[in-house]
Write a protein that holds these residues in place. Structure first.
Motif, short mmCIF file in Angstrom:
data_model
loop_
_atom_site.label_atom_id
_atom_site.label_comp_id
_atom_site.label_asym_id
_atom_site.label_seq_id
_atom_site.Cartn_x
_atom_site.Cartn_y
_atom_site.Cartn_z
N ILE A 17 0.07 12.67 1.91
CA ILE A 17 0.82 13.03 0.74
C ILE A 17 1.85 13.85 1.36
N THR A 18 2.98 13.91 0.57
CA THR A 18 4.15 14.87 0.93
C THR A 18 4.11 15.78 -0.25
N LEU A 19 4.33 17.17 -0.08
CA LEU A 19 4.22 18.29 -0.89
C LEU A 19 5.83 18.72 -1.00
N VAL A 20 6.15 18.99 -2.08
CA VAL A 20 7.49 19.55 -2.27
C VAL A 20 7.29 21.00 -2.68
N LEU A 21 7.61 21.90 -1.80
CA LEU A 21 7.05 23.60 -2.07
C LEU A 21 8.45 24.16 -2.20
N ASP A 22 8.40 25.14 -3.19
CA ASP A 22 9.41 26.16 -3.56
C ASP A 22 9.72 27.14 -2.35
N GLY A 23 10.80 26.97 -1.81
CA GLY A 23 10.91 28.18 -0.70
C GLY A 23 11.03 27.47 0.60
N THR A 24 11.12 28.26 1.61
CA THR A 24 11.32 27.86 3.02
C THR A 24 10.27 28.16 3.79
N PRO A 25 10.16 27.68 4.88
CA PRO A 25 8.97 27.81 5.95
C PRO A 25 8.66 29.34 6.16
#
Length: 302
Positions: A17-25
């Motif tokens: 799956i591909t997660l879309v996360l708020d923020g940067t690495p």
């Protein structure tokens, strides 16, 4: 940012799956990724998850950038299976002997088809064992702070067998039997031996408790902070709690002169030494300034 979650098992039906996360690495933490997975698949709660990058496990509290991950990169997911808290595991483990010993000690007719008067050796051994495991239960509830919250549920049976069978049923049956009863040759012990074993046992148990309190105070509540333990016992070995527990069971072994006590002593000490060496190596690897003169478990030896 986007992060691809690949399955460790090629048979997985949920991943990739591909997660879309708020923020940067640099701002997204490992626990943010785990929370996102748990939100998508509620049965895969955080404690069931293991995330890795090239066989390196991702630790909570660290950001993705600390592992060299960038937008669009991937990590590998493994389902650890149903989990149970370590605190619950310990309560189950130590609860076995606390039930088994009184049953065999106070109801001999059920196990030996006869009643008899217990020798002083048997009575002292009974209270040594009971106090030991009552102390362990107390420490589990009020003293220990666990670096790992859970373990696989299936392991509770293996872990409990060590205590329920070896220090529970096997030890109790052979020590409290009529062959060691009052008036028998096998049950006789000199007062010097009895009181000497009690003194060694008391010293060992109190020292063991003190080292557990030291370890507890190293870790603030709700954290997984790791520090170099110092003070009583720790100036000589990395795991004085194991060394003092060895002395406590040595007292039981010398007092009973039972092969069942000797067997438990050998198995328990062997397992504790394996744990001690692993922890000792971990300390030396994690802390560059770790005292070089310390041994793993036995002062001045190993």
């Amino acid at each position: 940012m986007q992060l691809v979650i690949n399955p460790r098992s090629p048979k997985s039906r949920k991943f990739p799956i591909t997660l879309v996360l708020d923020g940067t690495p640099a701002t997204v933490r490992v626990e943010d990724v785990q929370a996102a997975i748990a939100e998508k698949f509620p049965q895969l709660y955080v404690d069931r998850q293991r995330l890795t990058v090239e066989k390196t496990a991702l630790e909570q509290g660290k950001t993705l950038s600390e592992y060299g991950l960038k937008d669009g990169d991937s990590v590998t997911f493994k389902d650890l299976g149903p989990q149970i808290s370590w605190r619950t595991v310990f309560l189950i483990e130590y609860g076995g002997p606390l039930l088994i010993h009184p049953l065999i000690y106070y109801l001999p007719s059920l196990f030996y088809s006869r009643t008899f008067e217990h020798s002083m050796m048997q009575t002292v051994t009974f209270w040594m064992v009971m106090l030991h495991f009552l102390k362990r239960e107390y420490e589990t509830v009020f003293v220990h702070r666990f670096s790992h919250g859970t373990m696989p549920f299936r392991n509770v049976f293996k872990n409990s067998a060590h205590y329920h069978l070896l220090s529970g049923l096997n030890l109790a049956y052979w020590v409290y039997g009529p062959w060691n009863a009052a008036g028998t040759v096998l049950g006789e012990r000199s007062r010097t031996v009895i009181y000497g074993c009690i003194a060694l046992y008391a010293f060992a148990e109190l020292s063991n408790l003190k080292t557990h309190v030291t370890l507890r105070n190293l870790r603030p509540p709700g954290t997984r902070v790791r520090k170099i333990p110092r003070g009583y016992g720790f100036d000589l070995v990395s795991c004085p709690n194991y060394f003092f527990e060895t002395l406590a069971w040595l007292a039981v072994s010398v007092l009973t002169l039972s092969w069942s006590a000797h067997l438990f002593l050998v198995v328990a000490v062997g397992q504790m030494y394996i744990w001690a060496v692993k922890k000792h190596k971990g300390y030396r690897k994690e802390f560059p300034d770790y005292p070089r003169g310390r041994k793993a478990m036995f002062p001045f030896v190993a």
